[in-house]
Scaffold this active site. Structure first.
Site, PDB file in Angstrom:
ATOM      1  N   HIS A   1       0.911   5.108   1.307  1.00 16.14           N
ATOM      2  CA  HIS A   1       0.277   6.135   1.961  1.00 16.14           C
ATOM      3  C   HIS A   1       0.400   7.600   1.229  1.00 16.14           C
ATOM      4  O   HIS A   1       1.270   7.949   0.695  1.00 16.14           O
ATOM      5  CB  HIS A   1       0.961   6.440   3.315  1.00 16.14           C
ATOM      6  CG  HIS A   1       1.136   5.246   4.429  1.00 16.14           C
ATOM      7  ND1 HIS A   1       0.372   5.233   5.554  1.00 16.14           N
ATOM      8  CD2 HIS A   1       1.811   4.025   4.335  1.00 16.14           C
ATOM      9  CE1 HIS A   1       0.666   4.118   5.941  1.00 16.14           C
ATOM     10  NE2 HIS A   1       1.540   3.783   5.267  1.00 16.14           N
TER      11      HIS A   1
ATOM     12  N   HIS B   1       0.895  -1.393   0.242  1.00 13.78           N
ATOM     13  CA  HIS B   1      -0.006  -0.077  -0.008  1.00 13.78           C
ATOM     14  C   HIS B   1       0.964   1.433  -0.006  1.00 13.78           C
ATOM     15  O   HIS B   1       2.184   1.378   0.572  1.00 13.78           O
ATOM     16  CB  HIS B   1      -1.012  -0.079   1.165  1.00 13.78           C
ATOM     17  CG  HIS B   1      -0.139  -0.064   2.515  1.00 13.78           C
ATOM     18  ND1 HIS B   1       0.096  -1.236   3.279  1.00 13.78           N
ATOM     19  CD2 HIS B   1       0.332   0.683   3.423  1.00 13.78           C
ATOM     20  CE1 HIS B   1       0.773  -1.107   4.368  1.00 13.78           C
ATOM     21  NE2 HIS B   1       0.880   0.102   4.606  1.00 13.78           N
TER      22      HIS B   1
HETATM   23  P1  AMP Z   1       2.092   0.318   7.120  1.00 10.91           P
HETATM   24  O1  AMP Z   1       3.038   0.559   8.555  1.00 10.91           O
HETATM   25  O2  AMP Z   1       2.813   1.206   6.083  1.00 10.91           O
HETATM   26  O3  AMP Z   1       2.014  -1.016   7.140  1.00 10.91           O
HETATM   27  O4  AMP Z   1       0.880   1.097   7.649  1.00 10.91           O
HETATM   28  C1  AMP Z   1      -0.694   0.624   7.844  1.00 10.91           C
HETATM   29  C2  AMP Z   1      -1.371   1.497   7.953  1.00 10.91           C
HETATM   30  O5  AMP Z   1      -2.750   0.961   8.092  1.00 10.91           O
HETATM   31  C3  AMP Z   1      -1.219   2.304   9.377  1.00 10.91           C
HETATM   32  O6  AMP Z   1      -1.166   3.725   8.844  1.00 10.91           O
HETATM   33  C4  AMP Z   1      -2.544   2.177   9.950  1.00 10.91           C
HETATM   34  O7  AMP Z   1      -3.036   3.364  10.428  1.00 10.91           O
HETATM   35  C5  AMP Z   1      -3.478   1.616   8.830  1.00 10.91           C
HETATM   36  N1  AMP Z   1      -4.647   0.547   9.182  1.00 10.91           N
HETATM   37  C6  AMP Z   1      -4.207  -0.510   9.916  1.00 10.91           C
HETATM   38  N2  AMP Z   1      -5.437  -0.926   9.952  1.00 10.91           N
HETATM   39  C7  AMP Z   1      -6.419  -0.237   9.187  1.00 10.91           C
HETATM   40  C8  AMP Z   1      -7.910  -0.408   8.765  1.00 10.91           C
HETATM   41  N3  AMP Z   1      -8.590  -1.483   9.351  1.00 10.91           N
HETATM   42  N4  AMP Z   1      -8.541   0.342   8.206  1.00 10.91           N
HETATM   43  C9  AMP Z   1      -7.816   1.390   7.732  1.00 10.91           C
HETATM   44  N5  AMP Z   1      -6.338   1.560   7.977  1.00 10.91           N
HETATM   45  C10 AMP Z   1      -5.657   0.799   8.655  1.00 10.91           C
END
Ligand code: AMP
Length: 138
Positions: free
Chosen positions: A104, A102
């Site tokens: 951001h 993903h």
């Molecule tokens: P990463 O550290 O790049 O893997 O970031 C994962 C991101 O997903 C974090 O910014 C979390 O806040 C976000 N996140 C985790 N669970 C959910 C969810 N159920 N819906 C939306 N965002 C989420």
């Protein structure tokens, strides 16, 4: 390390868990981050299964980048942000917490510090509103 289809984004892609969706087509989902680092923080998620950038199919990466650009522009237009940070983490040591690729999209406001990565949970009604406003700019 291999891809685990039980990760939370895979569950969202399968419709098993709700999300504040901004956009969806056959290849990608865009949703609001529920622990946003700024107002309008959203995530561009390719549907093709990969843990992160390191094991992704180059064709899937080529296909997703125009959407990353579109969402960055839409998030900026919808929020009036002064800039946009695009961030992507690979493996836990680099800060990755969800192991499905993903990107951001983090709007940045002059003089406003970003919140912590995966910090406090946002208000659902506010996220729903922002999802609609960003979607309208796509
Ligand atoms: P990463 O550290 O790049 O893997 O970031 C994962 C991101 O997903 C974090 O910014 C979390 O806040 C976000 N996140 C985790 N669970 C959910 C969810 N159920 N819906 C939306 N965002 C989420």
């Amino acid at each position: 390390m291999s891809y685990d289809p039980a990760n939370i984004f895979a569950k969202i892609l399968r419709g098993e868990i709700p999300a504040h969706k901004v956009f969806e087509d056959d290849t990608a989902l865009v949703m609001m981050d529920i622990f946003p680092q700024s107002r309008g923080h959203c995530l561009v998620i390719p549907k093709a299964a990969s843990r992160n950038l390191l094991d992704a199919d180059p064709a899937a990466l080529s296909a997703i980048m125009p959407l990353v650009q579109r969402v960055a522009k839409a998030a900026r237009a919808a929020t009036g942000a002064d800039g946009v940070r695009v961030v992507q983490f690979n493996e836990a040591a680099a800060g990755q917490t969800v192991f499905h690729l993903h990107f951001h999209i983090i709007p940045v406001y002059e003089g406003v510090a970003l919140g912590a990565h995966a910090g406090g949970q946002a208000d659902n009604a506010e996220l729903a509103g922002l999802a609609g406003e960003i979607s309208a700019q796509l």
